[in-house]
Design a protein around this motif. Structure first.
Motif, mmCIF file in Angstrom:
data_model
loop_
_atom_site.group_PDB
_atom_site.id
_atom_site.type_symbol
_atom_site.label_atom_id
_atom_site.label_comp_id
_atom_site.label_asym_id
_atom_site.label_seq_id
_atom_site.Cartn_x
_atom_site.Cartn_y
_atom_site.Cartn_z
ATOM 1 N N ASP A 110 2.958 15.305 11.056
ATOM 2 C CA ASP A 110 2.136 16.134 11.924
ATOM 3 C C ASP A 110 2.590 15.865 13.363
ATOM 4 N N PRO A 111 2.287 16.764 14.299
ATOM 5 C CA PRO A 111 2.776 16.596 15.674
ATOM 6 C C PRO A 111 2.420 15.250 16.321
ATOM 7 N N GLU A 112 1.215 14.750 16.116
ATOM 8 C CA GLU A 112 0.831 13.471 16.727
ATOM 9 C C GLU A 112 1.609 12.311 16.110
ATOM 10 N N SER A 113 1.757 12.303 14.783
ATOM 11 C CA SER A 113 2.545 11.247 14.138
ATOM 12 C C SER A 113 3.998 11.328 14.575
ATOM 13 N N HIS A 114 4.508 12.540 14.727
ATOM 14 C CA HIS A 114 5.887 12.712 15.183
ATOM 15 C C HIS A 114 6.076 12.067 16.554
ATOM 16 N N ARG A 115 5.143 12.307 17.449
ATOM 17 C CA ARG A 115 5.212 11.714 18.785
ATOM 18 C C ARG A 115 5.195 10.187 18.695
ATOM 19 N N ARG A 116 4.361 9.664 17.824
ATOM 20 C CA ARG A 116 4.216 8.206 17.700
ATOM 21 C C ARG A 116 5.386 7.564 16.966
ATOM 22 N N LEU A 117 6.101 8.338 16.153
ATOM 23 C CA LEU A 117 7.228 7.807 15.394
ATOM 24 C C LEU A 117 8.564 7.935 16.125
ATOM 25 N N ARG A 118 8.598 8.688 17.216
ATOM 26 C CA ARG A 118 9.856 8.814 17.976
ATOM 27 C C ARG A 118 10.326 7.422 18.403
ATOM 28 N N GLY A 119 11.620 7.197 18.215
ATOM 29 C CA GLY A 119 12.185 5.911 18.603
ATOM 30 C C GLY A 119 11.943 4.803 17.588
ATOM 31 N N ARG A 120 11.411 5.156 16.420
ATOM 32 C CA ARG A 120 11.156 4.170 15.365
ATOM 33 C C ARG A 120 12.188 4.326 14.245
ATOM 34 N N GLU A 121 12.332 3.268 13.479
ATOM 35 C CA GLU A 121 13.255 3.243 12.354
ATOM 36 C C GLU A 121 12.475 2.809 11.117
ATOM 37 N N ILE A 122 12.731 3.472 10.014
ATOM 38 C CA ILE A 122 12.097 3.093 8.749
ATOM 39 C C ILE A 122 13.179 2.523 7.844
ATOM 40 N N ASP A 123 12.912 1.336 7.336
ATOM 41 C CA ASP A 123 13.845 0.642 6.461
ATOM 42 C C ASP A 123 13.103 0.285 5.179
ATOM 43 N N HIS A 124 13.840 -0.017 4.138
ATOM 44 C CA HIS A 124 13.252 -0.488 2.888
ATOM 45 C C HIS A 124 13.748 -1.899 2.636
ATOM 46 N N ARG A 125 12.814 -2.784 2.327
ATOM 47 C CA ARG A 125 13.147 -4.185 2.073
ATOM 48 C C ARG A 125 12.674 -4.585 0.689
ATOM 49 N N LYS A 126 13.457 -5.409 0.053
ATOM 50 C CA LYS A 126 13.073 -5.977 -1.244
ATOM 51 C C LYS A 126 13.346 -7.472 -1.162
ATOM 52 N N ASN A 127 12.291 -8.290 -1.432
ATOM 53 C CA ASN A 127 12.454 -9.734 -1.389
ATOM 54 C C ASN A 127 11.498 -10.375 -2.394
ATOM 55 N N ASP A 128 11.309 -11.682 -2.310
ATOM 56 C CA ASP A 128 10.460 -12.398 -3.256
ATOM 57 C C ASP A 128 9.006 -11.922 -3.223
ATOM 58 N N ASP A 129 8.578 -11.354 -2.086
ATOM 59 C CA ASP A 129 7.207 -10.858 -1.947
ATOM 60 C C ASP A 129 7.032 -9.451 -2.517
ATOM 61 N N GLY A 130 8.118 -8.858 -2.973
ATOM 62 C CA GLY A 130 8.061 -7.496 -3.500
ATOM 63 C C GLY A 130 8.926 -6.578 -2.670
ATOM 64 N N GLU A 131 8.598 -5.299 -2.702
ATOM 65 C CA GLU A 131 9.364 -4.351 -1.912
ATOM 66 C C GLU A 131 8.426 -3.492 -1.096
ATOM 67 N N HIS A 132 8.899 -3.083 0.068
ATOM 68 C CA HIS A 132 8.074 -2.290 0.961
ATOM 69 C C HIS A 132 8.928 -1.597 2.016
ATOM 70 N N PHE A 133 8.346 -0.596 2.634
ATOM 71 C CA PHE A 133 8.982 0.066 3.755
ATOM 72 C C PHE A 133 8.516 -0.609 5.036
ATOM 73 N N VAL A 134 9.429 -0.719 5.985
ATOM 74 C CA VAL A 134 9.157 -1.364 7.257
ATOM 75 C C VAL A 134 9.416 -0.354 8.368
ATOM 76 N N VAL A 135 8.458 -0.231 9.281
ATOM 77 C CA VAL A 135 8.614 0.632 10.453
ATOM 78 C C VAL A 135 8.757 -0.278 11.662
ATOM 79 N N ARG A 136 9.827 -0.085 12.407
ATOM 80 C CA ARG A 136 10.086 -0.918 13.581
ATOM 81 C C ARG A 136 10.748 -0.073 14.668
ATOM 82 N N LYS A 137 10.807 -0.625 15.846
ATOM 83 C CA LYS A 137 11.477 0.045 16.954
ATOM 84 C C LYS A 137 12.961 0.181 16.621
ATOM 85 N N ALA A 138 13.522 1.366 16.794
ATOM 86 C CA ALA A 138 14.935 1.599 16.476
ATOM 87 C C ALA A 138 15.835 0.831 17.437
ATOM 88 N N GLY A 139 16.973 0.440 16.912
ATOM 89 C CA GLY A 139 17.957 -0.203 17.775
ATOM 90 C C GLY A 139 18.033 -1.619 17.613
#
Length: 104
Positions: free
Chosen positions: A75-104
């Motif tokens: 949605d437009p508000e989420s788009h504004r808030r997600l600009r400049g962010r990076e979504i990654d997927h991690r898998k480790n001993d705690d399980g797996e999950h998506f991570v949202v962090r500042k890009a770069g």
């Protein structure tokens, strides 16, 4: 600063190859490769909560982004808030999950 707090503008949302590959795998497992990923950002500007879900159709106000043939709806508000962010997927001993962090 606006009423939502200071959100740094940056490049478009970035999905890493790990995230794209995992999303593609989830879509294949579901048997519906035509679904789109919805990402919503909610909560305080300095610590939003991100929600991920799959749906077939978006809303007329949604912004649709394409990442290696993975359709992402925001949605437009989420788009504004997600600009400049990076979504990654991690898998480790705690399980797996998506991570949202500042890009770069």
């Amino acid at each position: 600063m606006d009423e939502m707090g200071s959100i740094e503008e940056g490049p478009e949302l970035v999905l890493t190859m790990n995230a794209v590959e995992r999303l593609r795998s989830l879509l294949e497992e579901s048997g519906d490769t035509h679904c789109k990923l919805r990402i919503e950002a909610d909560g305080p500007a300095d610590n939003p909560e991100y929600t991920f879900s799959f749906e077939e159709h978006g809303d007329s106000k949604d912004i649709e982004l394409d990442y290696a043939r993975i359709a992402v709806l925001v949605d437009p508000e989420s788009h504004r808030r997600l600009r400049g962010r990076e979504i990654d997927h991690r898998k480790n001993d705690d399980g797996e999950h998506f991570v949202v962090r500042k890009a770069g």
